[in-house]
Scaffold this motif. Sequence first.
Motif, PDB file in Angstrom:
ATOM      1  N   ILE A  84       0.864  -1.179   0.000  1.00  0.00           N
ATOM      2  CA  ILE A  84       0.000   0.000   0.000  1.00  0.00           C
ATOM      3  C   ILE A  84       0.897   1.225   0.000  1.00  0.00           C
ATOM      4  O   ILE A  84       1.947   1.231   0.632  1.00  0.00           O
ATOM      5  CB  ILE A  84      -0.980  -0.004   1.201  1.00  0.00           C
ATOM      6  CG1 ILE A  84      -2.007   1.133   1.066  1.00  0.00           C
ATOM      7  CG2 ILE A  84      -0.240   0.027   2.518  1.00  0.00           C
ATOM      8  CD1 ILE A  84      -3.184   1.010   2.030  1.00  0.00           C
ATOM      9  N   SER A  85       0.478   2.235  -0.756  1.00  0.00           N
ATOM     10  CA  SER A  85       1.279   3.456  -0.879  1.00  0.00           C
ATOM     11  C   SER A  85       0.409   4.683  -0.729  1.00  0.00           C
ATOM     12  O   SER A  85      -0.764   4.688  -1.101  1.00  0.00           O
ATOM     13  CB  SER A  85       1.959   3.509  -2.247  1.00  0.00           C
ATOM     14  OG  SER A  85       2.798   2.397  -2.424  1.00  0.00           O
ATOM     15  N   LEU A  86       1.031   5.718  -0.207  1.00  0.00           N
ATOM     16  CA  LEU A  86       0.451   7.056  -0.140  1.00  0.00           C
ATOM     17  C   LEU A  86       1.446   7.948  -0.864  1.00  0.00           C
ATOM     18  O   LEU A  86       2.555   8.171  -0.392  1.00  0.00           O
ATOM     19  CB  LEU A  86       0.277   7.484   1.320  1.00  0.00           C
ATOM     20  CG  LEU A  86      -0.253   8.888   1.576  1.00  0.00           C
ATOM     21  CD1 LEU A  86      -1.672   9.049   1.026  1.00  0.00           C
ATOM     22  CD2 LEU A  86      -0.227   9.202   3.072  1.00  0.00           C
ATOM     23  N   TYR A  87       1.071   8.398  -2.056  1.00  0.00           N
ATOM     24  CA  TYR A  87       1.990   9.188  -2.875  1.00  0.00           C
ATOM     25  C   TYR A  87       1.183  10.224  -3.654  1.00  0.00           C
ATOM     26  O   TYR A  87       0.064   9.955  -4.097  1.00  0.00           O
ATOM     27  CB  TYR A  87       2.774   8.291  -3.848  1.00  0.00           C
ATOM     28  CG  TYR A  87       1.901   7.653  -4.887  1.00  0.00           C
ATOM     29  CD1 TYR A  87       1.827   8.168  -6.180  1.00  0.00           C
ATOM     30  CD2 TYR A  87       1.104   6.564  -4.576  1.00  0.00           C
ATOM     31  CE1 TYR A  87       1.002   7.608  -7.133  1.00  0.00           C
ATOM     32  CE2 TYR A  87       0.280   5.987  -5.520  1.00  0.00           C
ATOM     33  CZ  TYR A  87       0.229   6.526  -6.794  1.00  0.00           C
ATOM     34  OH  TYR A  87      -0.596   5.969  -7.733  1.00  0.00           O
ATOM     35  N   ASN A  88       1.749  11.402  -3.788  1.00  0.00           N
ATOM     36  CA  ASN A  88       1.080  12.481  -4.530  1.00  0.00           C
ATOM     37  C   ASN A  88      -0.390  12.615  -4.115  1.00  0.00           C
ATOM     38  O   ASN A  88      -1.265  12.804  -4.947  1.00  0.00           O
ATOM     39  CB  ASN A  88       1.171  12.254  -6.042  1.00  0.00           C
ATOM     40  CG  ASN A  88       2.602  12.198  -6.529  1.00  0.00           C
ATOM     41  OD1 ASN A  88       3.504  12.783  -5.930  1.00  0.00           O
ATOM     42  ND2 ASN A  88       2.825  11.496  -7.611  1.00  0.00           N
TER      43      ASN A  88
END
Length: 165
Positions: A84-88
Amino acid sequence: MISNYIQPDMIKISEELQLKKYYPYYKRTIVWYSDLTVCKQVDNIDHIYDMPRLKAMYRYLSKNGECYYIKYKENGKWQLIGDISLYNREIAIVIAKEWQNRHLGRKCVCAILERAKTIGYKQVEAKIYPFNLQSQKMFLSVGFKNVSSETYVYKIQDYWFKREV
């Protein structure tokens, strides 16, 4: 990396579920990116990832935000089951097919929403293909709103979901 914020090494969601800061471990992650169904859900592609594509994806996500592995403990043993990622100001999640439909992704998204709130984001987005009804249902269940054919938005100031633990 998100400017002015140190990414935690681990985010504990429950005794059996945690997010572990990304580190290169392609031998395991290539497994879920070698599943045609998962690749279709995530990227709307009809081919699996090769190693250069996998490495480039993780480089991009970790350079432009925070990327975590999803770790799940079953029968006393920890396993990586997705990422899971949190980007931009966007959330992306991948769960290996055999671990889907257990509400693990929902719990991970809730944890990342808490992280986004800590960082000070007012809203985050998720891009979901129209055919991916499974992801649509999951994101809607935690409070995202569908604002266009592929865009779902969560307004942090309306932070009302109940984290499942």
